[in-house]
Design a protein around this motif. Structure first.
Motif, PDB file in Angstrom:
ATOM      1  N   TRP A  55      15.181  -3.511 -49.489  1.00  0.00           N
ATOM      2  CA  TRP A  55      14.908  -2.656 -48.433  1.00  0.00           C
ATOM      3  C   TRP A  55      14.706  -1.126 -48.690  1.00  0.00           C
ATOM      4  O   TRP A  55      15.757  -0.822 -49.531  1.00  0.00           O
ATOM      5  N   HIS A  97      15.088  -6.663 -31.107  1.00  0.00           N
ATOM      6  CA  HIS A  97      15.297  -6.705 -32.483  1.00  0.00           C
ATOM      7  C   HIS A  97      16.098  -5.744 -32.937  1.00  0.00           C
ATOM      8  O   HIS A  97      15.634  -4.935 -33.878  1.00  0.00           O
ATOM      9  N   SER A  98      17.320  -5.751 -32.502  1.00  0.00           N
ATOM     10  CA  SER A  98      18.001  -4.428 -32.915  1.00  0.00           C
ATOM     11  C   SER A  98      19.476  -4.792 -33.105  1.00  0.00           C
ATOM     12  O   SER A  98      20.078  -5.665 -32.804  1.00  0.00           O
ATOM     13  N   THR A 123      10.035  -3.511 -40.839  1.00  0.00           N
ATOM     14  CA  THR A 123      10.265  -1.992 -40.664  1.00  0.00           C
ATOM     15  C   THR A 123      11.054  -1.610 -39.460  1.00  0.00           C
ATOM     16  O   THR A 123      11.169  -2.341 -38.579  1.00  0.00           O
ATOM     17  N   ALA A 124      11.901  -0.618 -39.783  1.00  0.00           N
ATOM     18  CA  ALA A 124      12.961  -0.376 -38.659  1.00  0.00           C
ATOM     19  C   ALA A 124      13.222   1.202 -38.540  1.00  0.00           C
ATOM     20  O   ALA A 124      13.012   1.831 -39.422  1.00  0.00           O
ATOM     21  N   ASP A 141      12.185  -0.269 -44.651  1.00  0.00           N
ATOM     22  CA  ASP A 141      11.251  -1.067 -44.779  1.00  0.00           C
ATOM     23  C   ASP A 141      11.541  -2.072 -45.658  1.00  0.00           C
ATOM     24  O   ASP A 141      12.077  -1.780 -47.049  1.00  0.00           O
ATOM     25  N   PHE A 145      14.219  -2.581 -35.133  1.00  0.00           N
ATOM     26  CA  PHE A 145      12.872  -3.079 -35.902  1.00  0.00           C
ATOM     27  C   PHE A 145      11.572  -3.015 -35.040  1.00  0.00           C
ATOM     28  O   PHE A 145      11.861  -3.245 -33.885  1.00  0.00           O
ATOM     29  N   LEU A 188      10.455  -8.106 -38.532  1.00  0.00           N
ATOM     30  CA  LEU A 188      11.375  -7.627 -39.273  1.00  0.00           C
ATOM     31  C   LEU A 188      11.086  -6.964 -40.706  1.00  0.00           C
ATOM     32  O   LEU A 188      11.579  -7.081 -41.573  1.00  0.00           O
TER      33      LEU A 188
END
Length: 193
Positions: A135, A57-58, A102-103, A124, A95, A100
Motif C-alpha cells: 500500500w 468500509h472503515s 483507496t482510502a 492506495d 475506503f 478497497l
C-alpha cells in the motif's frame, strides 16, 4: 492513563502481534505491515482486533492500543509513543468503496479530526500487488506540499502467521528491538487497611 509498554523483538512479531478477536477484517488488510520509508520512529502496524465497519468500509486505529503499533526502542521512539498516548492519537481509515483500492486517512487528536487542509493523507493499494501486500501512504500538507512523511506499507506476515518475502528485508533494515503497548491500563493495587 499510560498503558504498559514492553520491549519486543521484530524477529518474532508473528508470535505476539496476532488476531485475538474476530472483526470481519477484509483479507487485503490482514497480517502485519512494515512502514517502509517512514521517517518517524515507528515500524510496524496491524489492523487486527479493530472493528471493521462493513457498511462504511472503515475502521479506527488507536495507535496505542495493545499490540497495534510498534515504535523504535530509542529516545525518539519513546517520545513518539508517549505523545501518541497523551494525544489519544487515532487514525480513521475510510475506503472509497467496497473494492478497497483507496482510502482517506484522517488523524484524530483527543478525538478531534485534523482538517484535510492541514494534512490530506491517503492509502492506495499498489496495482502490482492486488492481494494487499503493498500500500502506498501519501500525504499532502497545507493544501500543496506533497511527499513529507510518505512511505510504503509492506505486508511482512500474512494471515496464517507466515513471513512474506518482505520480512527478511525489513529485519535487515531496522533495529530488531521495538516498543509496544501490551496493556492499555495498568492494574491498580489495593492496599489492605
Amino acid at each position: 492513563m499510560f498503558g504498559l509498554i514492553e520491549k519486543k523483538q521484530l524477529a518474532d512479531i508473528a508470535a505476539w502481534m496476532t488476531s485475538i478477536a474476530p472483526t470481519n477484517l477484509p483479507p487485503v488488510l490482514t497480517g502485519i505491515f512494515f512502514m517502509d520509508g517512514n521517517p518517524l520512529p515507528d515500524t510496524c502496524i496491524t489492523f487486527y482486533n479493530l472493528e471493521w465497519d462493513t457498511q462504511t468500509h472503515s475502521l479506527r486505529i488507536p495507535v496505542t492500543a495493545p499490540y497495534q503499533w510498534t515504535f523504535h526502542d530509542s529516545i525518539s521512539g519513546w517520545l513518539l509513543l508517549r505523545l501518541a498516548q497523551l494525544a489519544h492519537f487515532t487514525y480513521r481509515v475510510q475506503f472509497a468503496d467496497d473494492t478497497l483500492q483507496t482510502a482517506q486517512i484522517t488523524p484524530l487528536v483527543l478525538g478531534v479530526p485534523i482538517p484535510r487542509w492541514i494534512v490530506n493523507a491517503t492509502m492506495d493499494r499498489d496495482q502490482a500487488a492486488p492481494n494487499g501486500d503493498i500500500w502506498n501512504r501519501r500525504n499532502v500538507w497545507f493544501g500543496g506540499i506533497p511527499r513529507i512523511g510518505e512511505y510504503t506499507l509492506r505486508r511482512v506476515v500474512d494471515v496464517e502467521g507466515t513471513d512474506t518475502p518482505a520480512f527478511k528485508d525489513m529485519l535487515s533494515r531496522v533495529q530488531n528491538d521495538c516498543l509496544v503497548v501490551v496493556r492499555t491500563e495498568v492494574a491498580s493495587v489495593n492496599s489492605a487497611v
